[in-house]
Design an enzyme around this catalytic site. Structure first.
Site, short mmCIF file in Angstrom:
data_model
loop_
_atom_site.label_atom_id
_atom_site.label_comp_id
_atom_site.label_asym_id
_atom_site.label_seq_id
_atom_site.Cartn_x
_atom_site.Cartn_y
_atom_site.Cartn_z
N GLU A 160 1.55 4.54 2.31
CA GLU A 160 1.26 5.43 1.20
C GLU A 160 0.33 4.70 0.24
O GLU A 160 0.58 3.56 -0.14
CB GLU A 160 2.56 5.80 0.48
CG GLU A 160 2.41 6.84 -0.59
CD GLU A 160 2.39 8.25 -0.02
OE1 GLU A 160 1.95 9.16 -0.74
OE2 GLU A 160 2.80 8.43 1.14
N GLY A 164 -4.39 8.48 -0.54
CA GLY A 164 -3.97 9.19 0.66
C GLY A 164 -2.72 8.64 1.29
O GLY A 164 -2.24 7.57 0.94
N ASP A 282 -12.65 -3.39 -2.85
CA ASP A 282 -11.19 -3.46 -2.81
C ASP A 282 -10.73 -4.34 -1.65
O ASP A 282 -9.77 -4.00 -0.94
CB ASP A 282 -10.58 -2.07 -2.71
CG ASP A 282 -9.12 -2.04 -3.20
OD1 ASP A 282 -8.73 -2.98 -3.92
OD2 ASP A 282 -8.40 -1.09 -2.88
#
Length: 427
Positions: A160, A164, A282
């Site tokens: 999770e 999304g 990221d």
């Protein structure tokens, strides 16, 4: 979370990301006996309850979208067999009584002691050992009916994220069932403008991933809109590994030759990324999967920056704070691929010594450290770290991008030299 009878399934809900991550870390060692999914939205929890068999719901009481009591009542209406544990930071005797009356098995007060939490979960799950009545069994079979998204049959949740949810899915290919990872965009109750922006980002992530061709980058098979649900989705090859942060946390000592091999794979993947995007933005241990053979896959391009992209404007700080380069945090006008090299250095540091180079109790304090402080050298923490790797990591963590290696390809070249220097030696 899976749908087998021999492993209990837990769904944990808390809209406080820090508390949710703390619960995930606390329960990590229990993954061998319980299948767990962590979500930050009550609506996402109800969606999962609609499609999967869940044995135990653990929910915060005070959440912005809806309170835990409301979630408890609706969850129990949909799944009468469901056991529920509520958590609260503001204990109240009357509220606790109402929660128990509504069907909660326990009402726990934060901060929650790990051993007590485990004991409470075990007790709440003890009902699974009792035979199900005919009505309960029928309801359970109905819950376990897999859903179809874009022709893919969803099996169970895998992970999770903020944008999304990722599920294990199957589809017949050439007459044989094949496993895939299917990612669905989370739209929940966001305003229309925010949903549109999220859809654009999600589509752009899929378009970026579709261009990548590298053995250490997860392969995208297809993407589109699930017509029945009107939900954007993308389908990727399924890679049966764990995240790199979990891999590191489970090993008190990392073999540095293995560390170099994995960093080399990641440098190769990053080189391919930078052929298509200006910056990944990221890069972190949670976005790297590793299998038992030491092979890795880089995932998630949801915040990657493309030149002149209106969706990633200058001044917009996105990513995970502990891995962000100083230029992101100080709002410098020009940020390029070298910011990813800083993140690579953070990850390499974490892999080499088991801790992050910059840690603090608050976000402002963490930002100050990243922008101003020189980290402790890896060899000071772990003397067995190869000297060449120590020097490379500190260069990657330089405050000035000009003091870092030129690009990911240059990093790979240095890693190769360090590895060749270790051949025939202990370290």
């Amino acid at each position: 979370m899976n749908n087998t009878d021999d492993k209990a399934t837990l769904l944990v809900v808390d809209d406080d990301q820090d508390l949710l991550q703390a619960l995930s870390r606390s329960l990590r060692k229990e993954r061998t006996r319980w299948d767990m999914t962590f979500v930050d939205s009550p609506e996402d929890a109800l969606t999962i309850l609609d499609g999967f068999s869940v044995d135990l719901l653990i929910s915060d009481v005070r959440m912005s979208e809806r309170d835990g009591m409301s979630l408890l009542v609706e969850a129990r209406e949909r799944c009468p067999h469901l056991q529920v544990i509520l958590m609260t930071g503001m204990p109240d005797i009357d509220a606790a009584i109402e929660a128990i009356k509504a069907g909660a098995a326990y009402y726990l007060t934060k901060p929650i002691d790990h051993d007590k939490l485990i004991t409470v979960i075990e007790d709440a799950l003890s009902h699974r050992k009792q035979p199900l009545s005919g009505g309960q069994a029928a309801g359970l079979r109905q819950l376990r009916t897999p859903r179809l998204i874009g022709g893919y049959r969803i099996v169970r949740p895998i992970s999770e994220g903020n944008m999304g949810s990722v599920f294990l899915a199957t589809k017949e290919v050439d007459g044989q069932p094949q496993e895939f990872a299917l990612k669905l965009l989370k739209l929940s109750s966001s305003p229309a403008e925010a949903r549109e922006a999220a859809c654009q980002r999600f589509t752009r992530e899929a378009e970026i991933a579709f261009q990548m061709e590298h053995p250490n980058i997860i392969s995208l098979c297809e993407y589109g809109i699930a017509m029945q649900d009107q939900v954007p989705y993308m389908v990727m090859d399924y890679f049966p590994g764990v995240t790199l942060d979990q891999y590191i946390s489970e090993r008190p000592r990392i073999d540095h030759k293995l560390c170099l091999n994995i960093l080399l794979q990641l440098a190769g993947a990053l080189t391919e990324v930078h052929r298509h995007v200006l910056c990944h933005r990221d890069l972190k241990a949670e976005n790297v999967l590793i299998d038992g053979a030491g092979h890795i896959k880089l995932i998630d391009f949801g915040v990657a920056k493309i030149t002149n992209s209106s969706l990633t404007q200058t001044g917009m700080v996105v990513g995970t704070p502990s891995y962000l380069a100083p230029e992101w945090l100080s709002n410098q006008p020009e940020v390029d691929h070298r910011a990813d090299l800083f993140s690579f250095g953070v990850l390499a540091y974490q892999f080499a010594v088991g801790v992050l180079p910059f840690e603090a109790d608050t976000l402002p304090a963490l930002i100050r450290k990243i922008v101003r402080e020189v980290p402790i050298s890896p060899t000071t923490i772990e003397p067995s770290v190869p000297a060449g790797l120590d020097r490379l990591i500190l260069r990657l963590l330089a405050k000035d991008p000009n003091d870092r290696p030129a690009d990911a390809c240059a990093v790979a070249d240095e890693l190769l030299l360090i590895r060749s220097g270790m051949q025939g030696s202990e370290y």
